[in-house]
Design an enzyme around this catalytic site. Structure first.
Site, PDB file in Angstrom:
ATOM      1  N   TRP A 178       3.680  -5.928   1.674  1.00 10.80           N
ATOM      2  CA  TRP A 178       3.454  -4.676   0.921  1.00 10.80           C
ATOM      3  C   TRP A 178       2.936  -3.596   1.860  1.00 10.80           C
ATOM      4  CZ3 TRP A 178       1.149  -4.913  -4.652  1.00 10.80           C
ATOM      5  CH2 TRP A 178       1.860  -5.846  -5.413  1.00 10.80           C
ATOM      6  N   ASP A 205      -8.354  -8.345   3.232  1.00  5.98           N
ATOM      7  CA  ASP A 205      -8.048  -9.719   2.832  1.00  5.98           C
ATOM      8  C   ASP A 205      -9.198 -10.627   3.239  1.00  5.98           C
ATOM      9  OD1 ASP A 205      -5.109 -10.967   1.879  1.00  5.98           O
ATOM     10  OD2 ASP A 205      -6.599 -12.428   2.570  1.00  5.98           O
ATOM     11  N   LYS A 222      -1.642  -7.069  -9.634  1.00  7.96           N
ATOM     12  CA  LYS A 222      -1.041  -8.304 -10.144  1.00  7.96           C
ATOM     13  C   LYS A 222      -2.036  -9.009 -11.053  1.00  7.96           C
ATOM     14  CE  LYS A 222      -0.772 -11.961  -7.490  1.00  7.96           C
ATOM     15  NZ  LYS A 222      -0.308 -12.626  -6.287  1.00  7.96           N
ATOM     16  N   ASP A 240     -34.359  28.285 -14.945  1.00  3.90           N
ATOM     17  CA  ASP A 240     -34.849  27.352 -13.917  1.00  3.90           C
ATOM     18  C   ASP A 240     -34.294  25.959 -14.165  1.00  3.90           C
ATOM     19  OD1 ASP A 240     -36.361  29.132 -12.523  1.00  3.90           O
ATOM     20  OD2 ASP A 240     -38.193  28.740 -13.657  1.00  3.90           O
ATOM     21  N   PRO A 279       0.302 -11.828   3.894  1.00  4.99           N
ATOM     22  CA  PRO A 279       0.509 -11.574   5.321  1.00  4.99           C
ATOM     23  C   PRO A 279       0.920 -10.136   5.656  1.00  4.99           C
ATOM     24  CG  PRO A 279       2.399 -12.722   4.403  1.00  4.99           C
ATOM     25  CD  PRO A 279       1.390 -12.603   3.301  1.00  4.99           C
ATOM     26  N   GLY A 280       1.240  -9.303   4.674  1.00  2.00           N
ATOM     27  CA  GLY A 280       1.413  -7.902   5.019  1.00  2.00           C
ATOM     28  C   GLY A 280       2.716  -7.241   4.609  1.00  2.00           C
TER      29      GLY A 280
HETATM   30  C1  LIG Z   1      -0.060 -13.218  -2.781  1.00  2.00           C
HETATM   31  S1  LIG Z   1      -1.004 -12.853  -1.381  1.00  2.00           S
HETATM   32  C2  LIG Z   1      -0.666 -11.171  -1.038  1.00  2.00           C
HETATM   33  C3  LIG Z   1       0.664 -10.934  -0.414  1.00  2.00           C
HETATM   34  C4  LIG Z   1       0.824  -9.512   0.078  1.00  2.00           C
HETATM   35  N1  LIG Z   1       0.859  -8.552  -1.010  1.00  2.00           N
HETATM   36  C5  LIG Z   1       2.063  -9.334   0.910  1.00  2.00           C
HETATM   37  O1  LIG Z   1       2.940  -8.534   0.492  1.00  2.00           O
HETATM   38  O2  LIG Z   1       2.194  -9.912   1.962  1.00  2.00           O
HETATM   39  C6  LIG Z   1      -2.615 -12.766  -2.057  1.00  2.00           C
HETATM   40  C7  LIG Z   1      -3.697 -12.459  -1.041  1.00  2.00           C
HETATM   41  O3  LIG Z   1      -4.904 -12.136  -1.733  1.00  2.00           O
HETATM   42  C8  LIG Z   1      -5.970 -12.538  -0.906  1.00  2.00           C
HETATM   43  N2  LIG Z   1      -7.203 -12.614  -1.698  1.00  2.00           N
HETATM   44  C9  LIG Z   1      -7.435 -13.369  -2.780  1.00  2.00           C
HETATM   45  N3  LIG Z   1      -8.670 -13.208  -3.243  1.00  2.00           N
HETATM   46  C10 LIG Z   1      -9.248 -12.286  -2.425  1.00  2.00           C
HETATM   47  C11 LIG Z   1     -10.530 -11.684  -2.381  1.00  2.00           C
HETATM   48  N4  LIG Z   1     -11.489 -12.025  -3.254  1.00  2.00           N
HETATM   49  N5  LIG Z   1     -10.797 -10.781  -1.420  1.00  2.00           N
HETATM   50  C12 LIG Z   1      -9.838 -10.448  -0.521  1.00  2.00           C
HETATM   51  N6  LIG Z   1      -8.598 -10.994  -0.510  1.00  2.00           N
HETATM   52  C13 LIG Z   1      -8.308 -11.896  -1.438  1.00  2.00           C
HETATM   53  C14 LIG Z   1      -5.507 -13.893  -0.386  1.00  2.00           C
HETATM   54  O4  LIG Z   1      -6.221 -14.288   0.758  1.00  2.00           O
HETATM   55  C15 LIG Z   1      -4.034 -13.631  -0.139  1.00  2.00           C
HETATM   56  O5  LIG Z   1      -3.812 -13.290   1.200  1.00  2.00           O
END
Ligand SMILES: C[S@@+](CC[C@H](N)C(=O)[O-])C[C@H]1O[C@@H](n2cnc3c(N)ncnc32)[C@H](O)[C@@H]1O
Length: 265
Positions: free
Chosen positions: A39, A57, A209, A120, A36-37
Site C-alpha cells: 500500500w 508497523d 480494514k 475582559d 511489507p509495504g
Molecule cells: C495485512 S498486513 C499489512 C499489509 C500492508 N497493507 C501491505 O500492503 O503490504 C498487517 C500489518 O499490520 C501490522 N500490525 C498489526 N497490529 C499492529 C499494531 N498494533 N501496531 C502496528 N502495526 C500493527 C502487522 O505487523 C502487519 O504488518
C-alpha cells in the site's frame, strides 16, 4: 503462495484507489500497519513528487524506497504521540503563544484593583481557546490515513535469519475465532480513527480494514459523524468467505467535536 498473498494486498489497495481516487500528487499519507509495504508503495507512486508517505508497523521491516517508517505498537499512546509529532514535522515540544494579557487581567482581579468586565472575560477566553484551536489546526497535516493493521503471527521459526526482508508469513494472522478477530480489528480501527481525528485535514480520507461483526455498525456511526461519505467495501480480490472488509470514509468534515464523533450512536 507468497506471490499470491502479495498480489492480494496490492490489488486491494489498487482497487480501492482506482474506485475512490484516494491519492493525489504532493499529499501526506500515513499507512498504519504498512508492512511489507504494497500500500505504501502505491501511495508513494501516486503522491510523488513532493508527497510524503509515513508507514508504522509493529514489525521491523525494510520499507519501500521513499517511504519513512516508525516501528512500534500503534495501540501504545506513546507511539501514537511519536507518530503525531513526526507527521507535524518537528518533534520539539508544543509552543503556545504567550498569555500575558490573561495573566495581567487575572492578577489585577485578584489584587482587587480591577474587576473583570464582560469584554475582559471574552479576551481571557479567546487567549485560552485560540492557541488551542490554532494548535489543533496545525496538527491537521495529513491527507489520507490508511489502516490495514491486523495482528501478526507470533514468530515461531526463522529467528536465525535475522531478516528484515522476509517477514511476510507473519502478517496475515486471524485466530480462526471470528469474534476474537472482530474485536481485535475494531480496537485497531478505533486507534486509527482517533489518530485520523487528530491529524486529518478537513476534506481528508480514511481507509481501514476490519473483520465483520457485532461492533462494526457502532464504528460506522462514528465514521459518519466525522466524514461526509462512508462506504463499506469488500474488494473483489478479497476471498469471498473471508470476513475481512474495508471502510472507506471520504471528505472529513470541519468543526466536529471529538465528543460528537466518539459518542455517536
Ligand atoms: C495485512 S498486513 C499489512 C499489509 C500492508 N497493507 C501491505 O500492503 O503490504 C498487517 C500489518 O499490520 C501490522 N500490525 C498489526 N497490529 C499492529 C499494531 N498494533 N501496531 C502496528 N502495526 C500493527 C502487522 O505487523 C502487519 O504488518
Amino acid at each position: 503462495m507468497r506471490k499470491q498473498a502479495y498480489d492480494y494486498l496490492e490489488t486491494n489497495d489498487r482497487q480501492l484507489n482506482e474506485k475512490y481516487k484516494l491519492f493525489k500528487k504532493g499529499q501526506t499519507v500515513v499507512d498504519l500497519g504498512y508492512a511489507p509495504g504494497s500500500w505504501s508503495q502505491v501511495a508513494h507512486d501516486r503522491t510523488s513528487p513532493n508527497g510524503r508517505v509515513i508507514g508504522i508497523d509493529i514489525l521491523p521491516v525494510q520499507p519501500p524506497k521513499g517511504v519513512s517508517t516508525i516501528q512500534g505498537n500503534f495501540l501504545s499512546p506513546l507511539v501514537q504521540q511519536q507518530v503525531r509529532d513526526y507527521v507535524r514535522n518537528g518533534d520539539s515540544g508544543r509552543s503556545y503563544p504567550a498569555t500575558e494579557k490573561l495573566m495581567t487581567t487575572a492578577e489585577n482581579e485578584e489584587n482587587g484593583t480591577k474587576h473583570m468586565t464582560e469584554e475582559d472575560l471574552i479576551t481571557v477566553e479567546k487567549s485560552i481557546l485560540e492557541p488551542e484551536m490554532a494548535q489543533e489546526q496545525e496538527d491537521k497535516v495529513v491527507d489520507v490515513v490508511l489502516s490495514d493493521m491486523s495482528a501478526p503471527w507470533d514468530q515461531t521459526t526463522g529467528f536465525w535469519k535475522r531478516s528484515l526482508s522476509d517477514p511476510y508469513r507473519r502478517m496475515m494472522n486471524t485466530s480462526g475465532v471470528n469474534f476474537r478477530d472482530h474485536i481485535g480489528s475494531m480496537e485497531l480501527c478505533e486507534a486509527a480513527l482517533d489518530f485520523a481525528y487528530e491529524t486529518l485535514k478537513p476534506g481528508g480520507s480514511f481507509v481501514c480494514k476490519f473483520f465483520q461483526g457485532a461492533e462494526d455498525k457502532a464504528f460506522e456511526k462514528k465514521l459518519k459523524a466525522l466524514f461526509a461519505k462512508v462506504h463499506r467495501e469488500k474488494p473483489e480480490s478479497s476471498r469471498s468467505e473471508s470476513r475481512e472488509n474495508f471502510f472507506v470514509a471520504l471528505r472529513r468534515k470541519d468543526g466536529v467535536s471529538k465528543g460528537t464523533v466518539f459518542t455517536a450512536v
